[in-house]
Design an enzyme around this catalytic site. Structure first.
Site, PDB file in Angstrom:
ATOM      1  CB  SER A 160       9.198 -16.634  31.376  1.00  0.00           C
ATOM      2  OG  SER A 160       8.733 -17.288  32.523  1.00  0.00           O
ATOM      3  N   GLY A 209      -4.552 -15.674  30.714  1.00  0.00           N
ATOM      4  CA  GLY A 209      -3.669 -16.582  29.992  1.00  0.00           C
ATOM      5  C   GLY A 209      -4.450 -17.690  29.320  1.00  0.00           C
ATOM      6  CD  GLU A 231     -11.026 -11.693  32.270  1.00  0.00           C
ATOM      7  OE1 GLU A 231     -11.472 -12.161  31.212  1.00  0.00           O
ATOM      8  OE2 GLU A 231     -11.678 -10.935  32.995  1.00  0.00           O
ATOM      9  CB  CYS A 265      -7.821 -12.805  24.822  1.00  0.00           C
ATOM     10  SG  CYS A 265      -8.079 -11.180  25.541  1.00  0.00           S
TER      11      CYS A 265
HETATM   12  P1  NAP Z   1       0.032 -18.876  29.099  1.00  0.00           P
HETATM   13  O1  NAP Z   1       1.020 -19.810  28.581  1.00  0.00           O
HETATM   14  O2  NAP Z   1      -1.125 -19.394  29.854  1.00  0.00           O
HETATM   15  O3  NAP Z   1       0.836 -17.805  29.981  1.00  0.00           O
HETATM   16  C1  NAP Z   1       0.186 -16.816  30.729  1.00  0.00           C
HETATM   17  C2  NAP Z   1       0.814 -16.734  32.109  1.00  0.00           C
HETATM   18  O4  NAP Z   1       0.545 -17.946  32.809  1.00  0.00           O
HETATM   19  C3  NAP Z   1       2.324 -16.599  32.086  1.00  0.00           C
HETATM   20  O5  NAP Z   1       2.731 -15.787  33.162  1.00  0.00           O
HETATM   21  C4  NAP Z   1       2.789 -18.022  32.261  1.00  0.00           C
HETATM   22  O6  NAP Z   1       4.084 -18.108  32.801  1.00  0.00           O
HETATM   23  C5  NAP Z   1       1.762 -18.555  33.224  1.00  0.00           C
HETATM   24  N1  NAP Z   1       1.554 -19.996  33.162  1.00  0.00           N
HETATM   25  C6  NAP Z   1       1.641 -20.800  32.088  1.00  0.00           C
HETATM   26  N2  NAP Z   1       1.331 -22.067  32.422  1.00  0.00           N
HETATM   27  C7  NAP Z   1       1.051 -22.073  33.738  1.00  0.00           C
HETATM   28  C8  NAP Z   1       0.683 -23.065  34.668  1.00  0.00           C
HETATM   29  N3  NAP Z   1       0.525 -24.322  34.305  1.00  0.00           N
HETATM   30  N4  NAP Z   1       0.479 -22.715  35.953  1.00  0.00           N
HETATM   31  C9  NAP Z   1       0.628 -21.443  36.344  1.00  0.00           C
HETATM   32  N5  NAP Z   1       0.979 -20.439  35.501  1.00  0.00           N
HETATM   33  C10 NAP Z   1       1.183 -20.743  34.217  1.00  0.00           C
HETATM   34  O7  NAP Z   1      -0.595 -17.980  27.962  1.00  0.00           O
HETATM   35  P2  NAP Z   1       0.098 -17.474  26.654  1.00  0.00           P
HETATM   36  O8  NAP Z   1      -0.016 -18.526  25.630  1.00  0.00           O
HETATM   37  O9  NAP Z   1       1.420 -16.907  26.928  1.00  0.00           O
HETATM   38  O10 NAP Z   1      -0.880 -16.255  26.351  1.00  0.00           O
HETATM   39  C11 NAP Z   1      -1.848 -16.321  25.422  1.00  0.00           C
HETATM   40  C12 NAP Z   1      -3.162 -16.852  25.969  1.00  0.00           C
HETATM   41  O11 NAP Z   1      -3.693 -15.912  26.891  1.00  0.00           O
HETATM   42  C13 NAP Z   1      -4.195 -16.967  24.875  1.00  0.00           C
HETATM   43  O12 NAP Z   1      -4.988 -18.112  25.066  1.00  0.00           O
HETATM   44  C14 NAP Z   1      -5.018 -15.711  25.057  1.00  0.00           C
HETATM   45  O13 NAP Z   1      -6.299 -15.769  24.493  1.00  0.00           O
HETATM   46  C15 NAP Z   1      -5.040 -15.600  26.532  1.00  0.00           C
HETATM   47  N6  NAP Z   1      -5.391 -14.232  26.921  1.00  0.00           N
HETATM   48  C16 NAP Z   1      -6.604 -14.021  27.505  1.00  0.00           C
HETATM   49  C17 NAP Z   1      -6.996 -12.728  27.820  1.00  0.00           C
HETATM   50  C18 NAP Z   1      -8.327 -12.436  28.461  1.00  0.00           C
HETATM   51  O14 NAP Z   1      -8.508 -11.319  28.935  1.00  0.00           O
HETATM   52  N7  NAP Z   1      -9.263 -13.354  28.509  1.00  0.00           N
HETATM   53  C19 NAP Z   1      -6.138 -11.661  27.548  1.00  0.00           C
HETATM   54  C20 NAP Z   1      -4.903 -11.934  26.958  1.00  0.00           C
HETATM   55  C21 NAP Z   1      -4.541 -13.231  26.653  1.00  0.00           C
HETATM   56  P3  NAP Z   1       5.366 -18.418  31.859  1.00  0.00           P
HETATM   57  O15 NAP Z   1       5.470 -17.289  30.909  1.00  0.00           O
HETATM   58  O16 NAP Z   1       6.484 -18.475  32.824  1.00  0.00           O
HETATM   59  O17 NAP Z   1       5.085 -19.723  31.182  1.00  0.00           O
END
Ligand code: NAP
Length: 471
Positions: A160, A209, A231, A265
């Site tokens: 968002s 995420g 991921e 990540c």
């Molecule tokens: P996040 O809160 O999970 O957000 C990621 C995406 O998921 C956003 O578009 C978010 O939407 C959506 N989202 C959040 N909660 C959700 C739910 N309950 N149901 C459906 N969609 C949902 O992650 P973040 O904290 O912003 O990002 C950091 C995390 O991502 C870290 O844990 C990082 O390690 C991980 N990551 C992993 C990789 C990989 O390749 N493995 C790469 C990059 C990041 P909203 O923004 O609208 O909440």
């Protein structure tokens, strides 16, 4: 969470967006499904032409795209420019390789009593991509380039806080020539994801995420029997053994922890150092971390910009405070600066124990945990001792030890004497709570393909299933 651009360097809200209504969302899914039907009538060569055009557009607009990313999530402008360039080359990679990745794969016809047998890779339809803000262009492109080249279409539910980046991605694919709706940005909150996944026109989903979002999406997709690639988070180990080049290891450790303002990540997060070289490494590493310049992300001299959100910055500080309150030692950093923006200084914390949050949780900011170990087996025990298994690093010049690390580190990637990085040429993904499935390489493209077995016989009794048994 509001859909808005808020500059993390100042805390100023610059632009807000209305979430799509149910009707607008339904129209967007319909357009993307229709575009899928259109893509079915295209050749891979046609799609490659559009994908190369997308690469040209990204390169042509590089500086403006980089400025938008920096404004929305705080990464340094220099890093944002590099991200755009990497995305353009991933588009070209898939444009170039898709014909071979999608080519029919012959099988041993004699062994299966056929006149001809092969595997054909075909698209599956509309794929939902739920993406994070940390590499707002790269995370999307590494899904979109292989998916569109395979003939699928994409719905992007971006984080968002990066709506402008989401919209510009939709615009790039449209201007590149892909049919209207082939790649659609949905301005919706995370509460809409379950509904989108329950739509029969949506065939699969990919999420990059957090673990929490992963569990939620896997649950919805499980209910709907839809394929997912997840991921998720990581707490990558960075092991330093006595034979390592310590100067180089300390230099790469600093970059590996603080790249993208510590919000990657696959950032190295836990530095696990053999006791024979612990003091020397700790001194060099803390000195490098303390020397990084924190400040305005648009300034090309800045190494570390602000964290993407106030909540993210507060969470990182709470993890550091928890460690300190329970007896950990801070070698550098540890206190957020006063003033506007969500900055956090590069920080090294040691004397960690399993009771502390930093031991078991991912720290999404420029904070390194430093661990002393006395043997190879203790290094592996600490390295593998979290619920995550995304990337991993080991520093050793001993060839036998390199082999052992490659096998023993319980992670989706092992990088020896170098920093964990994603390359279009190599598969990328994790094990354990870091998720499942792979992105990039041929594997990433085939995750969202129907891997179809084709068996052709001549209808004679000798070939048509003779000797086989039905399942
Ligand atoms: P996040 O809160 O999970 O957000 C990621 C995406 O998921 C956003 O578009 C978010 O939407 C959506 N989202 C959040 N909660 C959700 C739910 N309950 N149901 C459906 N969609 C949902 O992650 P973040 O904290 O912003 O990002 C950091 C995390 O991502 C870290 O844990 C990082 O390690 C991980 N990551 C992993 C990789 C990989 O390749 N493995 C790469 C990059 C990041 P909203 O923004 O609208 O909440």
């Amino acid at each position: 969470m509001p859909i808005a651009t808020t500059n993390p360097a100042t805390g100023q809200v610059l632009k807000t967006y209305e979430a799509m209504s149910t009707e607008q969302l339904d129209d967007a899914i319909e357009r993307t499904d229709l575009a899928y039907q259109q893509l079915l009538g295209t050749t891979v060569e046609q799609r490659a032409g559009w994908m190369n055009a997308a690469a040209d557009l990204l390169e042509g607009d590089r500086d403006e795209i980089a400025r938008i990313m920096t404004t929305e999530m705080g990464k340094t402008y220099v890093a944002a420019q590099a991200e755009v360039t990497k995305c353009a080359s991933a588009c070209r990679f898939y444009a170039d390789r898709a014909p071979s990745f999608l080519a029919d794969e012959p099988a041993d016809a004699t062994a299966v009593k056929a006149t001809r047998a092969f595997v054909r890779y075909q698209p599956i339809g509309v794929v939902l991509a739920v993406m994070p803000w940390n590499f707002p262009l790269w995370q999307v492109i590494r899904f979109a380039a292989p998916a569109l080249m395979a003939g699928n279409t994409g719905l992007l539910k971006h984080a968002s806080n990066v709506p402008q980046t989401a919209l510009l991605l939709e615009d790039v694919f449209r201007r590149a020539g892909f049919p209207e709706g082939a790649f659609t940005a949905l301005l919706v909150g995370s509460d809409a994801v379950d509904r989108i996944l329950s739509d029969p026109r949506v065939r699969a989903a990919t999420l990059t995420g957090s673990e929490r979002a992963g569990r939620s999406i896997a649950q919805s997709a499980g209910r709907e029997l839809k394929k997912t690639v997840l991921e998720l988070g990581g707490s990558d180990p960075f092991v330093v053994m006595p034979s390592a080049d310590l100067d180089r290891a300390a230099e790469v450790a600093t970059t590996a922890r603080c790249q993208n303002n510590g919000q990657s990540c696959i950032a190295a997060k836990r530095f696990i150092v053999h006791t024979d070289v612990f003091d020397a490494f700790a001194e060099k590493f803390a000195a490098n971390m303390a020397a990084l310049r924190v400040g305005d992300p648009m300034d090309t001299d800045t190494d570390v910009g602000p964290l993407a959100s106030e909540g993210g910055r507060d969470e990182v500080h709470a993890q550091v405070r928890d460690a300190v309150d329970n007896g950990a030692t801070v070698l550098c950093g540890g206190e957020p600066p006063a003033g506007e923006g969500w900055f956090y200084p590069p920080t090294v914390v040691t004397d960690l124990t399993p009771q502390m949050r930093m031991w078991r949780e991912e720290v999404f900011g420029p904070v390194a945990g430093l661990y002393r170990v006395s043997s190879y087996s203790e290094a592996i025990e600490v390295a593998n001792g979290t619920a995550f298994g995304l990337g991993s690093n080991a520093w050793t010049r001993d060839p036998a030890e390199q082999e052992r690390f490659a096998t023993d580190l319980d992670a989706g990637n092992v990088f020896i004497n170098g920093m964990t990085t994603s390359f279009p040429e190599l598969p990328f993904g994790g094990v354990k709570n870091s998720g499942y499935g792979r992105e990039l390489s041929a594997l990433g493209m085939r995750e969202f393909c129907n891997t179809k077995t084709v068996w052709v016989g001549d209808g004679a009794a000798a070939s048509a299933g003779a000797g086989a048994h039905a399942e």
